[in-house]
Enzyme design. Structure first.
Site, short mmCIF file in Angstrom:
data_model
loop_
_atom_site.label_atom_id
_atom_site.label_comp_id
_atom_site.label_asym_id
_atom_site.label_seq_id
_atom_site.Cartn_x
_atom_site.Cartn_y
_atom_site.Cartn_z
N GLU A 150 8.82 -30.32 -37.47
CA GLU A 150 9.20 -30.48 -36.06
C GLU A 150 10.34 -29.55 -35.64
O GLU A 150 10.11 -28.56 -34.97
CB GLU A 150 9.61 -31.93 -35.79
CG GLU A 150 8.46 -32.91 -35.83
CD GLU A 150 8.90 -34.31 -35.47
OE1 GLU A 150 8.78 -34.65 -34.28
OE2 GLU A 150 9.36 -35.05 -36.36
N ALA A 171 17.34 -51.61 -33.58
CA ALA A 171 18.27 -50.90 -34.46
C ALA A 171 18.43 -51.72 -35.74
O ALA A 171 19.51 -52.17 -36.09
CB ALA A 171 19.61 -50.70 -33.77
N GLY A 228 20.14 -55.77 -33.79
CA GLY A 228 20.75 -55.14 -34.96
C GLY A 228 22.14 -54.64 -34.64
O GLY A 228 22.36 -54.03 -33.59
N SER A 229 23.08 -54.92 -35.54
CA SER A 229 24.48 -54.56 -35.26
C SER A 229 25.08 -53.66 -36.33
O SER A 229 26.28 -53.71 -36.59
CB SER A 229 25.34 -55.83 -35.13
OG SER A 229 25.53 -56.43 -36.41
N GLY A 269 17.55 -50.78 -38.93
CA GLY A 269 17.47 -50.01 -40.16
C GLY A 269 16.41 -48.93 -40.09
O GLY A 269 15.76 -48.71 -39.05
N HIS A 306 54.75 -36.17 -38.40
CA HIS A 306 55.12 -37.05 -37.28
C HIS A 306 55.20 -36.22 -36.01
O HIS A 306 55.73 -35.12 -36.03
CB HIS A 306 56.48 -37.70 -37.56
CG HIS A 306 56.99 -38.51 -36.41
ND1 HIS A 306 56.54 -39.78 -36.14
CD2 HIS A 306 57.91 -38.22 -35.44
CE1 HIS A 306 57.16 -40.24 -35.07
NE2 HIS A 306 58.00 -39.32 -34.63
N GLY A 364 23.04 -49.62 -33.87
CA GLY A 364 23.03 -50.62 -32.80
C GLY A 364 24.36 -50.71 -32.07
O GLY A 364 24.40 -50.76 -30.83
N LYS A 397 26.72 -38.52 -30.58
CA LYS A 397 28.16 -38.31 -30.44
C LYS A 397 28.50 -37.67 -29.10
O LYS A 397 29.55 -37.92 -28.51
CB LYS A 397 28.71 -37.46 -31.59
CG LYS A 397 28.45 -38.06 -32.97
CD LYS A 397 28.79 -39.54 -33.06
CE LYS A 397 28.12 -40.22 -34.22
NZ LYS A 397 26.71 -40.56 -34.03
#
Length: 473
Positions: free
Chosen positions: A37, A276, A187-188, A278, A452, A192, A52
């Protein structure tokens, strides 16, 4: 007789396959890569990268809605769904093109088509390739790597089969035809929760249903608990120890019957449903069983060097099973190729050192053992934790939700795990990954100087806290 001969053939051009091909080329192997593909696989085209891009849009949109907290003015805030999707697709296309450039740069022959193992041919199995125009050719190589990835797992239940319209997999969720005002996410895990976070940020009424007792079940329990509280505070409805019993399509909406942990069932109406639950390996149609490759639960069984046990045939990445992560696939590709090349410095993959990241808001990242798992394995542990609200940079950013947690072996000082939730923790976690790879102890981390003001200071403070030396709380 084969039409073409190579030292290595890679089947699948995702982040496992194309990285393996590049490393092989660097080591002087004549290499071919077969892809049916898109170069870049699911990750670059329909997974890691485009999601993202969507989540970055959600982050910017959320910040715009809270502009007044930064002394700014932003009125009539809104979004263009087509524009959001187009940006995501443009980024995916750009990166897929980049993979094509890398193949050319490394003199890797790219062959587009469907591949199938076709029996022994000399030292290793032959590979037949059928192009989209129907033309076939046979390739030969001493070594062949299967890197065909995986696809979304579906539920064999009436009404819950993805249809691309009302019932989505992750792929459809990335290119919505219209914005769902009411969304059910089944699904979490990372996928998900990322979609729940994205659609919730843009204004969808989201309900997440999870069969087990907590969301993000692979994460440390404290992280899961904090995440749930935060997500519910953002307006996401979450049902754990629950299941979707039935889904009925009614015109342009879906009616879902959901049974909670109390056994009571309710019916809710949604515009869209995202599955969602898996993924399963792409093992079909490759001639693997005929070649003698062992497959369990839709995944190829391999040894520590990614060999299938069939001479000259290897497998890497999602097709070999969990964890289903692009960076795991890439690393396996390098291990596999370097072992083939006879390297004396290559080491088997240590699954405990693979970082996991979820790019929701707030972000979640972890590496190593959870506190619970460490105790199960017999470790006496020291645990440190430091909150974002005690960090100057986090306060300046307006990101005060979250914490960083570290787990050490009490006897040896070994860093067993690190678990984070909060802004940019997906960027911070690799610091702990390096520490674990170099077998750093608490003393090494004590003496490391963290700049820092940065969020990374919380990593240091978490280590200090584990040993009663925390400074800023």
């Amino acid at each position: 007789m084969a039409d073409k001969n190579f030292d290595l053939i890679v089947i699948g051009a995702g982040p496992g396959g194309y990285v393996a091909a590049i490393r092989a080329s660097q080591l002087g192997m004549k290499t071919a890569i077969i892809e049916r593909e898109h170069l870049g696989g699911v990750c670059l085209n329909w997974g890691c990268i485009p999601t993202k891009a969507l989540l970055r849009t959600a982050e910017v949109y959320t910040n715009m809605k809270h502009a007044d907290a930064f002394g700014l003015k932003a009125e009539n805030i809104g979004f263009d769904l087509d524009g959001v999707v187009q940006r995501s697709r443009k980024i995916a296309k750009q990166l897929a093109g980049g993979v094509g450039y890398l193949m050319k740069k490394n003199k890797i022959e790219v062959i587009m088509g469907e591949a199938k193992i076709a029996g022994a041919n000399g030292a290793g199995p032959a590979v037949k390739v059928k192009a989209s125009d129907g033309k076939e050719q046979t390739l030969s190589a001493k070594h062949t790597i299967i890197a065909t990835g995986a696809r979304a797992r579906t539920i064999p239940q009436a009404g819950l089969e993805p249809d691309g319209k009302l019932i989505w997999t992750a792929k459809e969720a990335m290119v919505p035809d219209e914005f769902p005002k009411r969304l059910l996410v089944i699904g979490s895990g990372a996928i998900g929760i990322e979609f729940a976070s994205f659609y919730n940020a843009l204004g969808s009424d989201v309900h997440v249903v999870e069969m087990v007792e907590r969301i993000l079940p692979a994460e440390d329990k404290e992280v899961s608990t904090f995440a749930r509280k935060t997500f519910e505070g953002q307006g996401i409805k979450i049902s754990t120890e629950a299941k979707v019993d039935k889904v009925e399509k009614a015109g342009e909406v879906v009616k879902a019957t959901i049974t909670g942990k109390d056994g009571k069932s309710t019916t809710e109406e949604f515009d869209r449903v995202i599955l969602a639950i898996g993924i399963v390996g792409n093992t079909e149609g490759l001639g693997l069983e005929e070649a003698g490759v062992k497959i369990e639960k839709n995944h190829i069984v391999v040894d520590e060097w990614l060999s299938t046990g069939v001479k000259g045939l290897y497998a890497i990445g999602d097709v070999t099973g969990a964890p289903w992560l692009a960076h795991k696939a890439s690393h396996e590709g390098i291990i596999c190729v370097e072992k083939i090349a006879g390297s004396n410095s290559v080491h088997p993959l240590d699954v405990k050192r693979i970082p996991g990241c979820t790019y929701c808001n707030p972000q979640v990242a972890s590496v190593g053992l959870t506190e619970e798992k460490a105790k199960e394995l017999g470790h006496k542990v020291k645990v440190g934790k430091f909150p974002f609200q005690g960090n100057g940079k986090a306060i300046a950013l307006g990101e005060q939700e979250g914490f960083i947690k570290t787990v050490f072996d009490q006897k040896t000082g070994e860093l067993l795990g690190a678990h984070c939730i909060g802004a940019e923790v997906t960027e911070l976690i690799q610091g702990f990954g390096i520490a674990m790879t170099m077998e750093a102890t608490e003393e090494d981390l004590f003496h490391t100087i963290f700049p820092h003001p940065t969020l990374s200071e919380m990593m240091h403070e978490s280590v200090l806290d584990a040993y009663g030396r925390v400074v800023h709380i």
